[in-house]
Motif scaffolding. Sequence first.
Motif, short mmCIF file in Angstrom:
data_model
loop_
_atom_site.label_atom_id
_atom_site.label_comp_id
_atom_site.label_asym_id
_atom_site.label_seq_id
_atom_site.Cartn_x
_atom_site.Cartn_y
_atom_site.Cartn_z
N UNK A 98 -9.31 49.75 49.94
CA UNK A 98 -10.06 49.37 48.74
C UNK A 98 -9.29 48.30 47.97
N UNK A 99 -9.93 47.22 47.58
CA UNK A 99 -9.20 46.11 46.93
C UNK A 99 -8.63 46.46 45.57
N UNK A 100 -9.12 47.53 44.94
CA UNK A 100 -8.65 47.90 43.61
C UNK A 100 -7.67 49.07 43.64
N UNK A 101 -7.20 49.44 44.82
CA UNK A 101 -6.28 50.59 44.93
C UNK A 101 -5.03 50.35 44.09
N UNK A 102 -4.61 51.39 43.35
CA UNK A 102 -3.42 51.27 42.51
C UNK A 102 -2.22 52.02 43.09
N UNK A 103 -2.37 52.53 44.34
CA UNK A 103 -1.27 53.24 44.99
C UNK A 103 -0.95 52.60 46.33
N UNK A 104 -0.70 51.30 46.32
CA UNK A 104 -0.49 50.57 47.58
C UNK A 104 0.66 51.13 48.40
N UNK A 105 1.72 51.58 47.75
CA UNK A 105 2.88 52.09 48.49
C UNK A 105 2.54 53.37 49.24
N UNK A 106 1.68 54.23 48.65
CA UNK A 106 1.26 55.44 49.33
C UNK A 106 0.30 55.14 50.47
N UNK A 107 -0.61 54.22 50.24
CA UNK A 107 -1.60 53.86 51.25
C UNK A 107 -0.93 53.35 52.51
N UNK A 108 0.07 52.49 52.32
CA UNK A 108 0.72 51.83 53.45
C UNK A 108 1.97 52.56 53.94
N UNK A 109 2.31 53.68 53.29
CA UNK A 109 3.49 54.44 53.72
C UNK A 109 4.79 53.67 53.56
N UNK A 110 4.89 52.89 52.47
CA UNK A 110 6.04 52.03 52.27
C UNK A 110 7.16 52.69 51.47
N UNK A 111 7.04 53.97 51.18
CA UNK A 111 8.10 54.67 50.45
C UNK A 111 8.67 55.77 51.33
N UNK A 112 9.95 56.07 51.20
CA UNK A 112 10.52 57.16 52.00
C UNK A 112 9.95 58.49 51.57
N UNK A 113 9.84 59.46 52.49
CA UNK A 113 9.32 60.78 52.12
C UNK A 113 10.10 61.37 50.94
N UNK A 114 9.37 61.98 50.02
CA UNK A 114 9.96 62.51 48.81
C UNK A 114 10.61 63.87 49.05
N UNK A 115 9.94 64.72 49.82
CA UNK A 115 10.47 66.05 50.14
C UNK A 115 9.80 66.57 51.39
N UNK A 116 10.39 67.59 51.98
CA UNK A 116 9.82 68.22 53.17
C UNK A 116 8.87 69.34 52.80
N UNK A 117 8.14 69.79 53.80
CA UNK A 117 7.15 70.83 53.59
C UNK A 117 7.79 72.13 53.10
N UNK A 118 8.87 72.54 53.72
CA UNK A 118 9.49 73.81 53.33
C UNK A 118 10.01 73.76 51.90
N UNK A 119 10.56 72.63 51.51
CA UNK A 119 11.04 72.47 50.14
C UNK A 119 9.88 72.57 49.15
#
Length: 235
Positions: free
Chosen positions: A31-52
């Motif tokens: 979507x051209x108006x997306x405000x979470x580009x880093x999440x959409x493209x996976x450009x950030x390192x994982x924040x935490x694991x599932x178990x955590x």
Amino acid sequence: MRIDGLQTLTLLDYPGKVACTVFTSGCNMRCPFCHNASLVCGEVPPFMGKEEFFAFLKKRTGVLDGVCVTGGEPLLQPDFLVETMKLCHQEGIHTCLDTAGCGLGDYEEILSHTDLVLLDIKHYTPQGFRTVTGRDTGEWQKFLAAVQAHGVPMWIRHVVVPGLTDGDAHLQGLLEFISTLRNVRRVELLPYHTLGVHKYHTLGYPYPLEGVEPLAKDALAGWQEKFEQAFPHMD
């Protein structure tokens, strides 16, 4: 499975609940108006694991009323989504799915553990949907049918973008489309904003709507009133 963010306490993301919001990565829309580009493209390192994350939830039992799972597009991680929703219900926590409705299937199992769907309707016509998202409505229609079949309450949101999803004819069409759906508890019209532009620039991506001015908050007041009359707010 990717968790790329966690808001440990919110009164906004899950209406009427003291909740936390977990952000998943990846999206199959552009979507051209997306405000979470880093999440959409996976450009950030994982924040935490599932178990955590699950350990965090168990520690917050008795504090949290609800958990909102958002993205990106959480339906792209169906196994994690089902696990999370099941755990929440085991701990007496309500579940909210914030989605645009295009995933990988398994909707019946996901929705059987979902208390509220916050559905972002990108567009209501096949041509408009493709223009906004870059894909057809097939998967979205499957999800919408599954929500209807399960009777899960929906809060619907729609971003109103000048020149793309605005105008009286468009909004009247949206109202008529939503009127065909069941279990709609509320409809929110969200005025286009430019708060996410800097994220594109930081990532080195061109912003698709460069130069489009944000919409004033009161620009949609009349139409918001019409939607509220058509769909009186229900908890």
